[in-house]
Each structure stands twice: as structure tokens, then as C-alpha cells.
Design a protein around this motif. Structure first.
Motif, PDB file in Angstrom:
ATOM      1  N   GLY A 212       0.831  -1.193   0.000  1.00  0.00           N
ATOM      2  CA  GLY A 212       0.000   0.000   0.000  1.00  0.00           C
ATOM      3  C   GLY A 212       0.869   1.247   0.000  1.00  0.00           C
ATOM      4  N   VAL A 213       0.219   2.404  -0.046  1.00  0.00           N
ATOM      5  CA  VAL A 213       0.975   3.656  -0.032  1.00  0.00           C
ATOM      6  C   VAL A 213       1.535   3.940   1.362  1.00  0.00           C
ATOM      7  N   ALA A 268     -12.072   6.521   5.081  1.00  0.00           N
ATOM      8  CA  ALA A 268     -11.377   6.152   3.845  1.00  0.00           C
ATOM      9  C   ALA A 268     -11.429   7.213   2.755  1.00  0.00           C
ATOM     10  N   GLY A 269     -12.196   8.296   2.954  1.00  0.00           N
ATOM     11  CA  GLY A 269     -12.234   9.349   1.952  1.00  0.00           C
ATOM     12  C   GLY A 269     -11.329  10.520   2.262  1.00  0.00           C
ATOM     13  N   TRP A 270     -10.698  10.501   3.441  1.00  0.00           N
ATOM     14  CA  TRP A 270      -9.850  11.610   3.854  1.00  0.00           C
ATOM     15  C   TRP A 270      -8.478  11.498   3.212  1.00  0.00           C
ATOM     16  N   THR A 271      -7.855  12.642   2.953  1.00  0.00           N
ATOM     17  CA  THR A 271      -6.485  12.668   2.469  1.00  0.00           C
ATOM     18  C   THR A 271      -5.797  13.918   2.973  1.00  0.00           C
ATOM     19  N   MET A 272      -4.525  13.808   3.304  1.00  0.00           N
ATOM     20  CA  MET A 272      -3.773  14.917   3.881  1.00  0.00           C
ATOM     21  C   MET A 272      -3.602  16.072   2.909  1.00  0.00           C
ATOM     22  N   GLY A 273      -3.602  15.779   1.612  1.00  0.00           N
ATOM     23  CA  GLY A 273      -3.340  16.818   0.627  1.00  0.00           C
ATOM     24  C   GLY A 273      -4.553  17.619   0.230  1.00  0.00           C
ATOM     25  N   GLY A 274      -5.691  17.406   0.878  1.00  0.00           N
ATOM     26  CA  GLY A 274      -6.911  18.103   0.498  1.00  0.00           C
ATOM     27  C   GLY A 274      -7.757  17.245  -0.422  1.00  0.00           C
ATOM     28  N   GLY A 299       3.801 -15.238   1.081  1.00  0.00           N
ATOM     29  CA  GLY A 299       5.029 -14.471   1.138  1.00  0.00           C
ATOM     30  C   GLY A 299       4.764 -12.991   1.315  1.00  0.00           C
ATOM     31  N   PRO A 300       5.821 -12.173   1.231  1.00  0.00           N
ATOM     32  CA  PRO A 300       5.658 -10.723   1.378  1.00  0.00           C
ATOM     33  C   PRO A 300       4.913 -10.137   0.196  1.00  0.00           C
ATOM     34  N   PRO A 301       4.317  -8.959   0.358  1.00  0.00           N
ATOM     35  CA  PRO A 301       3.560  -8.354  -0.747  1.00  0.00           C
ATOM     36  C   PRO A 301       4.472  -7.908  -1.878  1.00  0.00           C
ATOM     37  N   ALA A 302       3.939  -7.970  -3.100  1.00  0.00           N
ATOM     38  CA  ALA A 302       4.675  -7.478  -4.262  1.00  0.00           C
ATOM     39  C   ALA A 302       4.554  -5.960  -4.323  1.00  0.00           C
ATOM     40  N   ALA A 303       5.520  -5.327  -4.978  1.00  0.00           N
ATOM     41  CA  ALA A 303       5.484  -3.875  -5.143  1.00  0.00           C
ATOM     42  C   ALA A 303       4.264  -3.500  -5.984  1.00  0.00           C
ATOM     43  N   TRP A 304       3.434  -2.629  -5.451  1.00  0.00           N
ATOM     44  CA  TRP A 304       2.204  -2.250  -6.170  1.00  0.00           C
ATOM     45  C   TRP A 304       1.712  -0.871  -5.768  1.00  0.00           C
ATOM     46  N   GLY A 305       2.008  -0.390  -4.585  1.00  0.00           N
ATOM     47  CA  GLY A 305       1.432   0.775  -3.923  1.00  0.00           C
ATOM     48  C   GLY A 305       0.830   1.837  -4.810  1.00  0.00           C
ATOM     49  N   ALA A 306      -0.375   2.209  -4.507  1.00  0.00           N
ATOM     50  CA  ALA A 306      -1.073   3.262  -5.241  1.00  0.00           C
ATOM     51  C   ALA A 306      -2.108   3.903  -4.332  1.00  0.00           C
ATOM     52  N   CYS A 332      -1.424   1.993   8.503  1.00  0.00           N
ATOM     53  CA  CYS A 332      -2.385   2.949   9.070  1.00  0.00           C
ATOM     54  C   CYS A 332      -1.889   4.372   8.818  1.00  0.00           C
ATOM     55  N   SER A 333      -2.768   5.223   8.353  1.00  0.00           N
ATOM     56  CA  SER A 333      -2.379   6.585   8.022  1.00  0.00           C
ATOM     57  C   SER A 333      -3.622   7.416   7.769  1.00  0.00           C
ATOM     58  N   GLU A 334      -3.507   8.728   7.962  1.00  0.00           N
ATOM     59  CA  GLU A 334      -4.566   9.637   7.525  1.00  0.00           C
ATOM     60  C   GLU A 334      -4.531   9.792   6.008  1.00  0.00           C
ATOM     61  N   ASN A 335      -3.439   9.381   5.394  1.00  0.00           N
ATOM     62  CA  ASN A 335      -3.234   9.555   3.964  1.00  0.00           C
ATOM     63  C   ASN A 335      -3.196   8.185   3.287  1.00  0.00           C
TER      64      ASN A 335
END
Length: 386
Positions: A212-213, A268-274, A299-306, A332-335
Motif C-alpha cells: 500500500g501507499v 477512507a475518503g480523507w487525504t492529507m493533501g486536500g 510471502g511478502p507483498p509485491a510492489a504495487w502501492g497506489a 495505518c495513516s490519515e493519507n
């Protein structure tokens, strides 16, 4: 004979006694009043989830598939596989016509070229009239989302704001789509040191899992509303009455340090950048390819983050709120916190909607393994809460 003078009122002691009794009665009735109000709010929240479940079922009846939890909008970039495109819609958008919201659905849809790549991205900023150079794009519809707060998107008990600011730009929903769950395996690397792991001997390992991001985040596609992928009823192998599709993220997250009083967004709709350039109920993802398959499940997650709004991959016990702080728990994050826990302000737990349209209350003491089995559509175990 002399007449006794008539008393004109209460003595101070009598008045004090009356006031004390009244205060005592008020103290007794206030909790009952508050409990009744919360019961009414919880009933409305329950109805919201029922309506969402009905809308998702009607979508499925029409298209024989549920909507993608989060999707992109063209044009697709090059590469194998292609990685990023324009920001697309979330599952909220697709269900609009089935939730008596055809009006705003059509207005948003009018900003897209029929049968071709997107002209505008699915974000609040791009729904307003746009300019190309110094010339206004007269084909673009003016879709003001600032004052649009559909009742079914908001839990009435939630203390989280309806909008980012008093003037918008877009509604922040209290509910989230279930993209899937992490591995059901106490030895999985999904549960690093000090994290709560599921306790079970019946293991399940995700075949598709990506990063994840948010730092340490994990996204899977083992649920009913995964990103960049559509799932049908037939794919719900554990049964529609045993698989969640939506749940609550309707309360503040808290600092792991109990001495800290700061509150954090867990919706889940909040984002730090507005929420103008992305976020709120409308936005989905810019990723094009589905969550990657693993060569070795478990196994560990594959690179995918978005960026993925409005969906979550279950990783933590229900109603776990102390996950933030100087070093938030992984994912866990606000973003774009893809692993932000399912949680609510309802006393004792939270409400979730199932694929069959039913709604159940998840106690905060529910074991993580049980919650994961409810989030995953094909782990081979059908779990009932009661």
C-alpha cells in the motif's frame, strides 16, 4: 382565639430538598435519554448499510458483477503491465443510480467522453468547469459537489466532519468497501512483531497481495470490492451471508500513546493533501493493473502501492483505534491508510453489511481470525456471529 399566620412558600431547606430530588431524577433519566438517542442513531446507521447492500445487489443484477472497489480512468499509459492512468471513481459512484442518486451520477458522467478516455479525473476539483489555456471548456459540465451530502453515506453517530471544510469540497463517507483481508495465519509476515495475529489452525494465504501507499501497508483482492478488479456473486465461495462487503470507519483514530489526546482521521475518503484533487466519496485509484499475484502465496507483498480511496484490507481487530502517533502501525495513516481498522463510535463495536444485504453488529471483542474470515470471500470457512 388568635389565628396562625399562613405560610407563603417553601422554606430554604424544603426548596433545597426539592431541587436535590429533581437533580437526582434528571441524573437518572439522562443516560436513558442518551441511550435512546444512540439506539435511534444506530438504527439509522443500520438502515444506511441495508440501503448500500441493496444498491450493490441491484448493480450486480444489472451488470452481473459488483463494481470495482477503486478503479482508474483512461487513457491507459504504456508499460507491461501499465501502471498509472487518470484518477478513476470508487464503488460509491457506480452504485449512485441504484441509490436514487441518478441526478448527480449523470452530471458526473457528462464530464466523460462517451466510449473514450476520460476528459476529467474523478475528483472534486475536476467536476467544476475547467479551462484549457484561457478558453473555458464549454463541453465540461459544472458539477458542484460542495453541498452534496447523501444521508446514506454518513453514520449519524459519527463525530468526523461531513466535509473537509465548512464549504466543501466533497462529502467524506463514514463507510468503506472491503477489498479483502490479510493472511489468516499466525506466523504470516503480515503481522510483524507486536502486532495482533489471528489465532487459528485453519490457515488461509492470499494468492494476490501488494504493498500500500502507507508505510508497511498491505492490499489484497480477496474481498468483494478489490481495486482494479470486479467480482461476481459466483466468486463469493464462502456464501453471501458469511462475507462482508462494506463496514464502518466512522470514528477518530487515536495515538498509541494514551497520554496524547490528538485525534486522527480514519475514514477512507480523507487525504492529507486536500480532498479537491482526490479523496471524498468519488475518488478511486490511478492504478491500472489488479493487485499482483504472488509466486509463493503467504510471502511478502509485491510492489504495487497506489492511492486507493474508499476501500480497506482488514488487518487489525475491530474497533482498534490506538494505531496512530509518531510511528503508526503498518498500513495505518490519515493519507491512504489501506489497513485503517474498521471502527465506529457505537458503544461496544461497529456495524457491517454483508453481500446478501443483511447487516450485523461486530463486537469489539471479536477475534481477528473471525473478522478476517468475514472479510475474505473464499477462505473455505463460513462464520456466523450469532
Amino acid at each position: 382565639m388568635q389565628k396562625q399566620p399562613l405560610r407563603s412558600g417553601f422554606s430554604r431547606w424544603e426548596l433545597l430538598a426539592v431541587v436535590t430530588i429533581i437533580g437526582f431524577l434528571v441524573a437518572l433519566t439522562l443516560p436513558a435519554i442518551q441511550a435512546a438517542r444512540e439506539a435511534a442513531r444506530r438504527t439509522q446507521c443500520n438502515n444506511n448499510l441495508k440501503n448500500m447492500g441493496l444498491g450493490l445487489q441491484n448493480y450486480h443484477d444489472t451488470y452481473q458483477m459488483f463494481p470495482m472497489g477503486a478503479m482508474h480512468s483512461g487513457p491507459n499509459p504504456g508499460g507491461d503491465p501499465p501502471i498509472r492512468a487518470g484518477l478513476g471513481p470508487s464503488w460509491w459512484y457506480g452504485t449512485g443510480p441504484f441509490m436514487e442518486c441518478r441526478n448527480w451520477y449523470d452530471r458526473v458522467q457528462s464530464t466523460q467522453r462517451s466510449g473514450g478516455p476520460a476528459r476529467l479525473e474523478f475528483c472534486a476539483n475536476d467536476m467544476a468547469p475547467v479551462f484549457i489555456g484561457k478558453v473555458r471548456d464549454i463541453e465540461a459540465a459544472s458539477v458542484s459537489l460542495n453541498n452534496l451530502i447523501p444521508d446514506y453515506m454518513r453514520c449519524p453517530s459519527s463525530l468526523l466532519p461531513d466535509l473537509e471544510t465548512s464549504t466543501g469540497p466533497i462529502c467524506l463517507p463514514s463507510y468503506v468497501g472491503i477489498a479483502g483481508g490479510c493472511d489468516i495465519d499466525p506466523k504470516s509476515q503480515d503481522y510483524q512483531t507486536a502486532l495482533v495475529a489471528p489465532t487459528t489452525s485453519r490457515l488461509y494465504q492470499n494468492e494476490a497481495k501488494g504493498t500500500g501507499v502507507a508505510a508497511g501497508g498491505i492490499v489484497t483482492s480477496s474481498g468483494m470490492l478489490p481495486p482494479c478488479e470486479q467480482v461476481s456473486m459466483a466468486g463469493c465461495l464462502d456464501g453471501t451471508a458469511y462475507t462482508m462487503i462494506v463496514g464502518e470507519q466512522s470514528d477518530w483514530l487515536l495515538d498509541q500513546n494514551q497520554a496524547q489526546s490528538r485525534k486522527y482521521h480514519g475514514d477512507a475518503g480523507w487525504t492529507m493533501g486536500g480532498t479537491g484533487p482526490g479523496g471524498g466519496w468519488l475518488s478511486g485509484t490511478t492504478r491500472v493493473d489488479p493487485v499482483p499475484k504472488l509466486s509463493t502465496p503467504g510471502g511478502p507483498p509485491a510492489a504495487w502501492g497506489a492511492d486507493c480511496w474508499n476501500i480497506t484490507t482488514v488487518r487489525y481487530p475491530p474497533n482498534l483505534k490506538r494505531v496512530m502517533g509518531a510511528k503508526p502501525l503498518p498500513g495505518c495513516s490519515e493519507n491512504h491508510g489501506i489497513n485503517n481498522p474498521l471502527q465506529s463510535p457505537h458503544p461496544g463495536g461497529l456495524l457491517v453489511g454483508f453481500v446478501d444485504g443483511s447487516v450485523q453488529f461486530i463486537s469489539g471483542t471479536t477475534d481477528l481470525a473471525v473478522l478476517l474470515r468475514l472479510a475474505i470471500r473464499d477462505d473455505g470457512q463460513s462464520v456466523r456471529l450469532n
